[in-house]
Design a protein around this motif. Structure first.
Motif, PDB file in Angstrom:
ATOM      1  N   ASN A  72     -46.091   5.805  23.182  1.00 56.05           N
ATOM      2  CA  ASN A  72     -45.809   5.603  21.660  1.00 56.05           C
ATOM      3  C   ASN A  72     -44.959   4.254  21.480  1.00 56.05           C
ATOM      4  O   ASN A  72     -44.504   4.273  20.380  1.00 56.05           O
ATOM      5  CB  ASN A  72     -44.997   7.011  21.179  1.00 56.05           C
ATOM      6  CG  ASN A  72     -43.907   7.117  22.006  1.00 56.05           C
ATOM      7  OD1 ASN A  72     -43.404   6.371  22.783  1.00 56.05           O
ATOM      8  ND2 ASN A  72     -43.403   8.437  21.766  1.00 56.05           N
ATOM      9  N   ILE A 117     -50.193  18.513  19.133  1.00 55.38           N
ATOM     10  CA  ILE A 117     -49.747  19.958  19.191  1.00 55.38           C
ATOM     11  C   ILE A 117     -49.327  20.311  17.967  1.00 55.38           C
ATOM     12  O   ILE A 117     -49.360  21.645  17.810  1.00 55.38           O
ATOM     13  CB  ILE A 117     -48.984  20.097  20.436  1.00 55.38           C
ATOM     14  CG1 ILE A 117     -47.686  19.556  20.228  1.00 55.38           C
ATOM     15  CG2 ILE A 117     -49.448  19.776  21.711  1.00 55.38           C
ATOM     16  CD1 ILE A 117     -46.552  20.207  21.323  1.00 55.38           C
ATOM     17  N   ASP A 118     -48.636  19.696  17.209  1.00 56.94           N
ATOM     18  CA  ASP A 118     -47.898  20.106  16.038  1.00 56.94           C
ATOM     19  C   ASP A 118     -48.952  20.712  14.823  1.00 56.94           C
ATOM     20  O   ASP A 118     -48.335  21.053  13.897  1.00 56.94           O
ATOM     21  CB  ASP A 118     -47.160  18.883  15.250  1.00 56.94           C
ATOM     22  CG  ASP A 118     -45.867  18.527  16.203  1.00 56.94           C
ATOM     23  OD1 ASP A 118     -45.773  19.198  17.328  1.00 56.94           O
ATOM     24  OD2 ASP A 118     -45.331  17.790  15.882  1.00 56.94           O
ATOM     25  N   MET A 138     -41.516  22.918  19.601  1.00 54.24           N
ATOM     26  CA  MET A 138     -41.889  21.579  19.059  1.00 54.24           C
ATOM     27  C   MET A 138     -42.158  21.758  17.388  1.00 54.24           C
ATOM     28  O   MET A 138     -42.863  22.948  17.088  1.00 54.24           O
ATOM     29  CB  MET A 138     -42.592  20.704  19.596  1.00 54.24           C
ATOM     30  CG  MET A 138     -42.137  20.078  20.984  1.00 54.24           C
ATOM     31  SD  MET A 138     -43.213  18.995  21.743  1.00 54.24           S
ATOM     32  CE  MET A 138     -42.004  18.050  22.815  1.00 54.24           C
ATOM     33  N   GLY A 139     -42.412  20.844  16.661  1.00 51.99           N
ATOM     34  CA  GLY A 139     -42.782  21.112  15.478  1.00 51.99           C
ATOM     35  C   GLY A 139     -41.705  20.007  14.297  1.00 51.99           C
ATOM     36  O   GLY A 139     -40.741  20.278  14.006  1.00 51.99           O
ATOM     37  N   ARG A 140     -41.974  18.774  14.368  1.00 50.25           N
ATOM     38  CA  ARG A 140     -41.350  17.980  13.903  1.00 50.25           C
ATOM     39  C   ARG A 140     -41.140  17.901  12.313  1.00 50.25           C
ATOM     40  O   ARG A 140     -39.736  17.939  11.896  1.00 50.25           O
ATOM     41  CB  ARG A 140     -41.893  16.477  14.221  1.00 50.25           C
ATOM     42  CG  ARG A 140     -41.063  15.070  13.948  1.00 50.25           C
ATOM     43  CD  ARG A 140     -41.647  13.826  14.435  1.00 50.25           C
ATOM     44  NE  ARG A 140     -41.165  13.739  15.714  1.00 50.25           N
ATOM     45  CZ  ARG A 140     -40.166  13.016  16.052  1.00 50.25           C
ATOM     46  NH1 ARG A 140     -39.514  12.268  15.029  1.00 50.25           N
ATOM     47  NH2 ARG A 140     -39.524  12.763  17.233  1.00 50.25           N
ATOM     48  N   GLU A 162     -38.136  22.578  16.114  1.00 48.53           N
ATOM     49  CA  GLU A 162     -37.085  21.363  16.383  1.00 48.53           C
ATOM     50  C   GLU A 162     -36.656  20.725  14.971  1.00 48.53           C
ATOM     51  O   GLU A 162     -35.830  20.119  14.870  1.00 48.53           O
ATOM     52  CB  GLU A 162     -37.630  20.423  17.165  1.00 48.53           C
ATOM     53  CG  GLU A 162     -39.045  19.635  16.697  1.00 48.53           C
ATOM     54  CD  GLU A 162     -39.643  18.616  17.846  1.00 48.53           C
ATOM     55  OE1 GLU A 162     -38.901  18.261  18.882  1.00 48.53           O
ATOM     56  OE2 GLU A 162     -40.506  18.241  17.513  1.00 48.53           O
ATOM     57  N   HIS A 181     -40.869  19.967  26.441  1.00 49.91           N
ATOM     58  CA  HIS A 181     -42.479  19.423  26.858  1.00 49.91           C
ATOM     59  C   HIS A 181     -43.088  20.341  27.693  1.00 49.91           C
ATOM     60  O   HIS A 181     -44.541  20.083  28.056  1.00 49.91           O
ATOM     61  CB  HIS A 181     -42.096  18.191  27.543  1.00 49.91           C
ATOM     62  CG  HIS A 181     -41.794  16.996  26.393  1.00 49.91           C
ATOM     63  ND1 HIS A 181     -40.527  16.519  26.214  1.00 49.91           N
ATOM     64  CD2 HIS A 181     -42.393  15.815  25.897  1.00 49.91           C
ATOM     65  CE1 HIS A 181     -40.368  15.567  25.228  1.00 49.91           C
ATOM     66  NE2 HIS A 181     -41.339  15.296  25.178  1.00 49.91           N
ATOM     67  N   ARG A 228     -46.487  20.692  25.760  1.00 50.48           N
ATOM     68  CA  ARG A 228     -47.753  19.738  25.875  1.00 50.48           C
ATOM     69  C   ARG A 228     -48.197  19.565  27.207  1.00 50.48           C
ATOM     70  O   ARG A 228     -49.296  18.798  27.238  1.00 50.48           O
ATOM     71  CB  ARG A 228     -46.985  18.411  25.503  1.00 50.48           C
ATOM     72  CG  ARG A 228     -46.827  18.362  23.935  1.00 50.48           C
ATOM     73  CD  ARG A 228     -46.543  16.888  23.403  1.00 50.48           C
ATOM     74  NE  ARG A 228     -46.342  15.662  24.248  1.00 50.48           N
ATOM     75  CZ  ARG A 228     -45.426  14.609  24.029  1.00 50.48           C
ATOM     76  NH1 ARG A 228     -44.755  14.753  22.780  1.00 50.48           N
ATOM     77  NH2 ARG A 228     -45.167  13.813  24.759  1.00 50.48           N
TER      78      ARG A 228
HETATM   79  O1  F6P Z   1     -45.794  14.817  17.776  1.00 49.63           O
HETATM   80  C1  F6P Z   1     -45.682  15.974  18.547  1.00 49.63           C
HETATM   81  C2  F6P Z   1     -44.477  15.944  19.176  1.00 49.63           C
HETATM   82  O2  F6P Z   1     -44.654  17.100  20.297  1.00 49.63           O
HETATM   83  C3  F6P Z   1     -43.269  16.563  18.388  1.00 49.63           C
HETATM   84  O3  F6P Z   1     -43.241  17.717  17.949  1.00 49.63           O
HETATM   85  C4  F6P Z   1     -42.032  15.903  19.000  1.00 49.63           C
HETATM   86  O4  F6P Z   1     -40.997  15.852  18.354  1.00 49.63           O
HETATM   87  C5  F6P Z   1     -42.487  14.822  19.757  1.00 49.63           C
HETATM   88  O5  F6P Z   1     -43.880  14.925  20.016  1.00 49.63           O
HETATM   89  C6  F6P Z   1     -41.937  14.408  21.035  1.00 49.63           C
HETATM   90  O6  F6P Z   1     -42.316  13.094  21.526  1.00 49.63           O
HETATM   91  P1  F6P Z   1     -41.799  12.482  22.861  1.00 49.63           P
HETATM   92  O7  F6P Z   1     -42.725  12.772  23.936  1.00 49.63           O
HETATM   93  O8  F6P Z   1     -41.963  11.048  22.454  1.00 49.63           O
HETATM   94  O9  F6P Z   1     -40.544  13.004  23.166  1.00 49.63           O
END
Ligand code: F6P
Length: 364
Positions: free
Chosen positions: A76, A142-143, A185-187, A238, A288, A291
């Motif tokens: 990212n 995943i969100d 998770m769930g921004r 989160e 994580h 994911r």
């Molecule tokens: O966008 C998906 C997500 O899983 C969010 O829910 C979470 O805040 C973010 O990715 C975490 O990302 P990273 O892997 O950069 O910590």
């Protein structure tokens, strides 16, 4: 004449990415004149010197649909429009490298690019399309919070992982008369939290879309206890926050455009105690794990269909579009439409009403 398609995965990883890659590759192989390539670590594979672009032979893609992660790697921190460049003093400067990327892509003579990624990645797809790159988007997160598609692959896997963990926390909560807080998770959107709360049978579900009133939560927990006996299970996203409060976040890593969320479960426990909750509380942050690992069957199917469709859009030359699932039909939408905002839970949604009908409290 042989034609070439380049695939890349960007942003956070997500169960099902490999199934999309395989879907594209298998569909492309049915056309005799197409070769499939992958750029390693999103657009870094193209921008780097030497470039890292691999040919996706059938040997490379065989059986990968059941594997989590992405065989192409991801990051990212490679937004070509805001590319992080480390400075001699250790700071980071963001530079626009899109013109350089466009030139490199044109020099490589790809007939099509397929960009698998979330909202940030699809904004990049749109910017590159506007600069003349023949690009197709595939939505991922995943969100489950992307506009213009009803579901994203990876979401069902995350909900399954969260529900399995929740089930385990229920039995220990019951044994110890405890109040368990599980953070998922769930921004910006609470889809994982809400589905897990319904699937697992939570008493309380806290999501970014509905700021919570701590006193209401204290009352709800008290109802679950008699003479110190009882138990309570809470799911919190989160990105959830109290009314008039803020999310729990820390600075993102160098080069990342986002703050890092996580730890809201601990904040909630402290707030509950301060507001007079007498229950014994324990916190679990899933992070994580949601994911990782192998995608559930639903996500493998959805991701495979997205892959096949993405290549069919290439054959139709329907560039500037993103594949999507709308009303149970695999279709496509323009990247323009796909990048307009997100998909969030509304208080009026039947999912919320049904959850309330099941006795779940949102703290509103
Ligand atoms: O966008 C998906 C997500 O899983 C969010 O829910 C979470 O805040 C973010 O990715 C975490 O990302 P990273 O892997 O950069 O910590």
């Amino acid at each position: 004449m042989t034609k070439k398609v380049l695939i890349l995965t960007g942003g956070g990883d997500c169960p099902g990415l490999n199934a999309v890659i395989r879907g594209i590759a298998k569909r492309a192989r049915k056309e005799k004149d197409w070769e499939v390539y992958g750029s390693i670590e999103a657009f870094n594979g193209v921008l780097r010197d030497p470039q890292e672009i691999v040919k996706l032979t059938s040997k490379r893609t065989a059986g990968i649909h059941i594997k989590g992660g992405t065989i192409l790697k991801t990051t990212n921190k490679a937004n070509p429009i805001k590319y992080p460049v480390p400075q001699p003093d250790g700071s980071i400067k963001f530079e626009d490298r899109s013109a350089e990327l466009v030139k490199k892509l044109k020099d490589l003579n790809f007939d099509a690019i397929i960009n698998i990624g979330g909202d940030g990645s699809q904004k990049i797809s749109k910017a590159l399309y506007d600069q003349g790159i023949p690009i197709i988007g595939v939505p991922k997160t995943i969100d489950n919070d992307l506009a213009a598609t009803d579901v994203t692959f990876g979401f069902q896997t995350a909900v399954q992982i969260a529900t399995d963990s929740f089930d385990k926390l229920v039995t220990t909560a019951e044994s110890h008369h405890r109040c368990m807080i599980m953070e998922v998770m769930g921004r910006d959107a609470g889809w994982i939290a809400l589905h897990t709360a319904i699937a697992g049978g939570a008493e309380i579900c806290l999501i970014p879309e509905i700021p919570y009133d701590i006193q209401k939560l204290v009352k709800r927990i008290a109802l679950r206890y008699k003479n110190g006996r009882g138990f309570c299970n809470i799911v919190i996203a989160e990105g959830a926050k109290p009314k008039d409060g803020t999310v729990v976040s820390q600075k993102g890593e160098k080069g990342s455009e986002h703050v890092r969320l996580g730890g809201v479960a601990y904040q909630l426990a402290a707030q509950l105690k301060a507001a007079g909750c007498t229950a014994e509380i324990r916190e679990t942050v899933l992070g994580h794990t949601q994911r990782g690992g192998t995608p559930v069957a639903f996500d493998r199917v959805l991701a495979s269909l997205y892959g096949v469709k993405a290549f069919e859009l290439v054959l139709e030359k329907k560039f500037g579009h993103m594949v999507s699932l709308i009303n149970n039909q695999i279709t496509s939408v323009s990247l323009e439409e796909a990048t307009q905002g997100g998909r969030f839970i509304q208080k009026e949604d039947y999912l919320i009403q049904a959850a309330k009908g099941l006795g779940i409290t949102f703290g509103d």
